[in-house]
Design a protein around this motif. Structure first.
Motif, PDB file in Angstrom:
ATOM      1  N   ARG A 219      30.548  65.840  40.405  1.00 36.77           N
ATOM      2  CA  ARG A 219      31.412  65.019  41.274  1.00 36.77           C
ATOM      3  C   ARG A 219      31.968  63.815  40.496  1.00 36.77           C
ATOM      4  NH1 ARG A 219      26.891  65.668  45.207  1.00 36.77           N
ATOM      5  NH2 ARG A 219      27.340  67.741  46.063  1.00 36.77           N
ATOM      6  N   ILE A 220      31.123  63.271  39.653  1.00 35.06           N
ATOM      7  CA  ILE A 220      31.595  62.142  38.818  1.00 35.06           C
ATOM      8  C   ILE A 220      32.607  62.644  37.782  1.00 35.06           C
ATOM      9  CG2 ILE A 220      30.888  60.381  37.131  1.00 35.06           C
ATOM     10  CD1 ILE A 220      28.076  60.524  38.481  1.00 35.06           C
ATOM     11  N   ARG A 221      32.264  63.773  37.177  1.00 35.39           N
ATOM     12  CA  ARG A 221      33.096  64.251  36.064  1.00 35.39           C
ATOM     13  C   ARG A 221      34.473  64.755  36.532  1.00 35.39           C
ATOM     14  NH1 ARG A 221      32.004  61.879  31.692  1.00 35.39           N
ATOM     15  NH2 ARG A 221      33.464  63.372  30.753  1.00 35.39           N
ATOM     16  N   HIS A 222      34.547  65.263  37.748  1.00 37.55           N
ATOM     17  CA  HIS A 222      35.867  65.676  38.223  1.00 37.55           C
ATOM     18  C   HIS A 222      36.789  64.464  38.298  1.00 37.55           C
ATOM     19  CE1 HIS A 222      38.474  68.091  41.321  1.00 37.55           C
ATOM     20  NE2 HIS A 222      39.066  67.928  40.157  1.00 37.55           N
TER      21      HIS A 222
ATOM     22  N   LYS B 225      22.273  63.003  23.739  1.00 38.23           N
ATOM     23  CA  LYS B 225      21.979  63.458  25.100  1.00 38.23           C
ATOM     24  C   LYS B 225      22.545  62.481  26.135  1.00 38.23           C
ATOM     25  CE  LYS B 225      17.671  65.610  23.713  1.00 38.23           C
ATOM     26  NZ  LYS B 225      16.285  65.897  24.100  1.00 38.23           N
ATOM     27  N   ASP B 226      23.027  63.029  27.233  1.00 35.42           N
ATOM     28  CA  ASP B 226      23.507  62.201  28.330  1.00 35.42           C
ATOM     29  C   ASP B 226      23.541  63.089  29.574  1.00 35.42           C
ATOM     30  OD1 ASP B 226      24.793  60.696  30.191  1.00 35.42           O
ATOM     31  OD2 ASP B 226      26.554  60.215  28.943  1.00 35.42           O
ATOM     32  N   MET B 227      22.491  63.060  30.356  1.00 32.38           N
ATOM     33  CA  MET B 227      22.390  63.998  31.477  1.00 32.38           C
ATOM     34  C   MET B 227      23.425  63.729  32.553  1.00 32.38           C
ATOM     35  SD  MET B 227      18.934  62.861  33.422  1.00 32.38           S
ATOM     36  CE  MET B 227      19.438  63.119  35.114  1.00 32.38           C
ATOM     37  N   ARG B 228      23.990  62.538  32.552  1.00 34.95           N
ATOM     38  CA  ARG B 228      25.030  62.248  33.542  1.00 34.95           C
ATOM     39  C   ARG B 228      26.408  62.746  33.080  1.00 34.95           C
ATOM     40  NH1 ARG B 228      24.349  58.669  37.520  1.00 34.95           N
ATOM     41  NH2 ARG B 228      26.299  57.591  37.099  1.00 34.95           N
ATOM     42  N   ARG B 229      26.415  63.372  31.918  1.00 32.80           N
ATOM     43  CA  ARG B 229      27.677  63.921  31.448  1.00 32.80           C
ATOM     44  C   ARG B 229      27.630  65.412  31.145  1.00 32.80           C
ATOM     45  NH1 ARG B 229      31.781  62.081  26.623  1.00 32.80           N
ATOM     46  NH2 ARG B 229      33.087  63.945  26.820  1.00 32.80           N
TER      47      ARG B 229
ATOM     48  N   TYR C 160      35.494  69.338  32.728  1.00 32.78           N
ATOM     49  CA  TYR C 160      34.730  68.254  33.363  1.00 32.78           C
ATOM     50  C   TYR C 160      33.886  67.508  32.336  1.00 32.78           C
ATOM     51  CZ  TYR C 160      35.575  69.837  38.234  1.00 32.78           C
ATOM     52  OH  TYR C 160      36.119  70.161  39.443  1.00 32.78           O
ATOM     53  N   VAL C 161      33.098  68.246  31.554  1.00 33.86           N
ATOM     54  CA  VAL C 161      32.168  67.545  30.647  1.00 33.86           C
ATOM     55  C   VAL C 161      32.891  67.025  29.406  1.00 33.86           C
ATOM     56  CG1 VAL C 161      30.192  68.872  31.482  1.00 33.86           C
ATOM     57  CG2 VAL C 161      31.334  69.575  29.364  1.00 33.86           C
ATOM     58  N   GLY C 162      33.957  67.704  28.993  1.00 31.11           N
ATOM     59  CA  GLY C 162      34.741  67.222  27.865  1.00 31.11           C
ATOM     60  C   GLY C 162      34.057  67.402  26.530  1.00 31.11           C
ATOM     61  N   VAL C 163      34.556  66.685  25.534  1.00 37.45           N
ATOM     62  CA  VAL C 163      34.059  66.810  24.160  1.00 37.45           C
ATOM     63  C   VAL C 163      33.924  65.421  23.544  1.00 37.45           C
ATOM     64  CG1 VAL C 163      35.093  69.096  23.754  1.00 37.45           C
ATOM     65  CG2 VAL C 163      36.447  67.040  23.314  1.00 37.45           C
ATOM     66  N   LYS C 164      33.356  65.352  22.360  1.00 46.75           N
ATOM     67  CA  LYS C 164      33.303  64.098  21.597  1.00 46.75           C
ATOM     68  C   LYS C 164      34.318  64.162  20.459  1.00 46.75           C
ATOM     69  CE  LYS C 164      30.267  61.296  23.432  1.00 46.75           C
ATOM     70  NZ  LYS C 164      30.676  59.971  23.921  1.00 46.75           N
ATOM     71  N   ALA C 165      34.145  65.157  19.585  1.00 44.47           N
ATOM     72  CA  ALA C 165      35.143  65.354  18.524  1.00 44.47           C
ATOM     73  C   ALA C 165      36.265  66.237  19.077  1.00 44.47           C
ATOM     74  CB  ALA C 165      34.492  66.021  17.323  1.00 44.47           C
TER      75      ALA C 165
END
Lengths: 563, 196
Positions: free
Chosen positions: A214-217, A201-205, A105-110
């Motif tokens: 719910r957004i990340r799914h 930081k990104d609390m919505r992610r 759900y939250v994923g990665v950057k690199a």
């Protein structure tokens, strides 16, 4: 200089599949890696460990205490913009699955790569679960190499895919792809490696409270659509040959099919779909293939992961073709395949004659003596087992005792003449199962766990056992290393590989810190003393921990004397 | 070239993995496509250790019933055990020095009659070379070189597209320097013991 850091670009090296993954990760600029060892994945972690220990390449590596921790280390590094890798055996993925499902759900950057090494036939495992299911379960892209060369290529590509989708990518090997050597062409090492990033930081992610989750799914499902597009066009998926008879295979099964087609000389009679990027399913590619064949044989070990999907697609397309594989009885859902098995299925598919090799009559062969693996000559575990046995005998309890055991060399205590291993589920289960036995029976419970397994998942179970007032004796077989998988360090080790200077946690301190009062240390080679201590401990009806301290003799030969 | 499936079988600690790896390295150095499969993990603790070397573009890492072209076995019981992978056409190289399994030591099983079975193998398979590799290794200067003795016998059969020269180069490049001479001796003794 570690051999996997060779700068001889363009040269071939005879690498194990696992070594090829390491080389791929190095070429891709992976800078953080973490793992808990487990066959058949261990050589990945071992090589990363020694590369980082030698210190001439910008790689951070750690043996974490378990797979869950290792996956968290790699995940957060990738969230901070540093390419990372974690690797584990198939059952290790169960331990890490709590991370996996939400990491999707939250994923990665690199880029982040997760290697799962499955063990069909259970050469060194307690089950043969098919971890391709995890890819579908978590919704993560998956690549399955069929050779060491492909293992390198796929690892590099996996980092790119991961970064473009901001999702971790799974590489799934099996024993026969991890432990096979083949020529691997070395690519260039990166000029620069990004060893440090910055966490934005990104609390919505990054904090998946319900509203965020719910957004990340939804985001994950959108990414999976993009991933499917990548699978459709991937060079790891290809069709060879023509005709209306099809074969689909992935992983090591690709090798068996290719050899069968050559040996039966039927390459020009078959349309062969070789899959390497197997999830998300390349649906358009599969549909195109299904549209062109009348019969298809699906060759894949363990679960019908591709076969079931092909059947679903046939139904969607209203296409009534024969889909052969597990359900037709051509292949089993158990164990690994071999070349002959696949050759027979292919010749059956094509109706071609198949000549069996002519073998002499072996019916007069006597039953051959087995060579069960056994504890090494001089192994300290044997002394500990004997001491416990003697103590119980003297207390008149030898026949009524139950021995929950755990995962490590000492599981071999199962075999005669020791026969002191009665119940086992998974890493750390000795402690939790002893708790259950102690409330459900009046039997004497003596359970065994190794030092590395203790830190893996024995510690929290022991806290639970003490708090809930369970009564059993836990014997910690502390041989100062993770022996079975090739002598990896753990937090308790006293004898260390040169250059390894991370802080030590003596098991005694950890156990006493939990509040357990009845804690003893023994040297199992001092037989009388050890038996006396066990007798004392076992005559009391309370939770006790006996730490049997003596280094693994093989490990001691390697690094003994360095403290 | 034709394909070639070579099965190595022995007991944990005998150096089967190194032998198959050296064979694979030499084949790769000679420009051949090669796959070598190995057994790691629990199977190594004194158990049967098998590895394979597949030459000539074969992709499969393992060898099925009756499909080995060559068997190189480090121990006579393991030779007998591996016969189910051999056909009449298989060339067999075997050590004749037994390693007694724990099951035999404990009286749970009986070790087969080595002479009788070597005779059976000699009369039923295309080509069989049985040597005392332990003794040859000792003569070469290191008891540990049983594996390289047997590699010598294998190459000495002259059935593989890898020459003795190529294998010696590989031994020089891949074996720890202080063991190179003893291993080269062991290899030569292996080659010169081929009488089948």
């Amino acid at each position: 200089m570690h051999p996997l850091l060779s700068k001889e670009t363009g040269q071939n090296r005879l690498l194990l599949g696992n070594e090829a993954i390491v080389r791929g990760a190095i070429e891709a600029g992976a800078a953080v890696a973490a793992a808990y060892p487990g066959t058949p994945s261990s050589e990945i972690a071992n090589n990363l460990f020694f590369i980082s220990l030698e210190g001439d390449w910008p790689l951070y590596f750690e043996f974490s205490t378990n797979e869950k921790v290792a996956m968290e280390v790699a995940a957060s590094a990738a969230a901070a913009g540093v390419r990372s890798l974690t690797c584990m055996k198939h059952v290790g993925m169960n331990v890490a699955s709590d991370v996996l499902m939400t990491l999707a759900y939250v994923g990665v950057k690199a880029g982040m790569v997760i290697v799962t090494a499955d063990d069909p036939y259970m050469h060194s495992s307690q089950n043969e679960q098919d971890n391709r299911a995890y890819s579908r379960f978590a919704g993560l892209p998956m690549l399955e190499p069929s050779s060491p060369g492909e293992a390198r290529d796929m690892t590099i590509r996996a980092f790119e895919i991961s970064e473009s989708l901001e999702l971790p990518v799974i590489i799934r090997t099996t024993t026969r792809t991890s432990h096979v050597r083949g020529p691997v062409k070395l690519g260039p090492l990166p000029e620069e490696v990004k060893r440090k990033g910055r966490f934005e930081k990104d609390m919505r992610r990054w904090v998946p409270v319900p509203a965020v989750a719910r957004i990340r799914h939804k985001v994950l499902l959108e990414k999976d659509e993009k991933a499917q597009g990548l699978a459709e066009d991937s060079p790891f998926n290809s069709v060879k040959g023509h005709g209306t008879v099809g074969i689909v295979a992935s992983g090591v099964s690709v090798c068996y099919v290719e050899d069968a087609l050559s040996e039966l000389d039927v390459k020009d009679r078959v349309r062969f779909l070789k899959l390497g990027f197997t999830f998300p399913y390349p649906v358009a590619l599969l549909k195109d293939f299904i549209g062109k064949v009348e019969r298809v044989l699906v060759v894949e070990e363990l679960e019908p992961f591709l076969e079931d999907e092909i059947k679903i697609l046939c139904k969607d397309m209203g296409r009534d073709i024969q889909v052969l594989g597990k359900s037709s009885g051509h292949f089993s859902r158990m164990y690994e395949f071999d070349p002959l098995m696949v050759k027979k299925a292919v010749s059956d598919l094509l109706g071609t004659a198949f000549v069996e090799p002519e073998m002499p009559d072996l019916s007069s062969l006597p039953p051959l003596p087995m060579r069960p693996p056994s504890l090494c000559k001089g192994c300290p575990h044997r002394e500990t087992y004997n001491a416990v046995k003697k103590a119980l005998r003297e207390l008149g309890e030898e026949d009524v005792a139950v021995y929950p055991t755990d995962i490590g060399c000492y599981t071999l205590g199962l075999l005669p003449p020791i026969q002191m291993a009665d119940y086992l589920l998974c890493m750390g289960s000795s402690v939790g199962s002893s708790s259950g036995f102690s409330v459900a029976t009046d039997q004497r419970i003596v359970s065994f766990i190794g030092d590395s397994t203790f830190f893996h998942s024995g510690l929290s179970s022991l806290a639970s056992a003490f708090h809930n007032e369970h009564k059993f004796c836990l014997v910690v077989l502390d041989n100062s290393t993770t022996a079975m998988t090739g002598h990896q360090p753990n937090p308790g080790i006293e004898i260390r590989p040169p250059g390894y200077d991370r802080p030590r946690i003596p098991i005694e301190n950890a156990v006493k810190g939990l509040g357990i009062r009845n804690v003893r240390k023994v040297n199992p080679y001092k037989k009388k003393e050890t038996v006396a201590i066990f007798k004392d401990v076992l005559s009391r009806d309370e939770l006790s921990v006996v730490i049997a301290e003596a280094p693994c003799i093989l490990y001691y030969k390697k690094f003994g004397g360095r403290k | 070239m034709d394909t070639m499936k070579i099965l190595f079988s022995g007991v944990g600690g005998q150096g089967t993995l190194l032998a198959s790896r050296l064979m694979g390295e030499a084949a790769m150095a000679a420009g051949m496509d090669v796959r070598v499969s190995e057994v790691h993990g629990m199977a190594q603790r004194g158990g049967v250790v098998e590895s394979t070397v597949m030459l000539g573009g074969l992709k499969s890492p393992i060898i099925s019933t009756g499909e080995a072209d060559m068997l190189v076995s480090f121990e006579p019981l393991e030779t007998i055990r591996a016969l189910n992978r051999c056909s009449r056409n298989t060339s067999i190289v075997t050590n004749i020095r037994p390693i007694t399994p724990i099951t035999v030591k404990l009286g749970q099983a009986e070790y087969p009659d080595v002479d009788q079975w070597i005779a059976f193998i000699k009369s039923n398979y295309r080509r069989v070379c049985a040597v005392d590799a332990d003794e040859l290794a000792r003569q070469a200067g290191t008891a540990k070189a049983v594996n390289v003795v047997l590699l010598g016998v294998l190459i000495g059969l002259g059935e593989l597209p890898v020459t003795a020269q190529m294998m010696k180069e590989t031994i020089r490049g891949k074996v720890k320097p202080k063991f190179v001479d003893a291993n080269l001796n062991a290899f030569e003794l292996g080659i010169s013991s081929v009488s089948c």
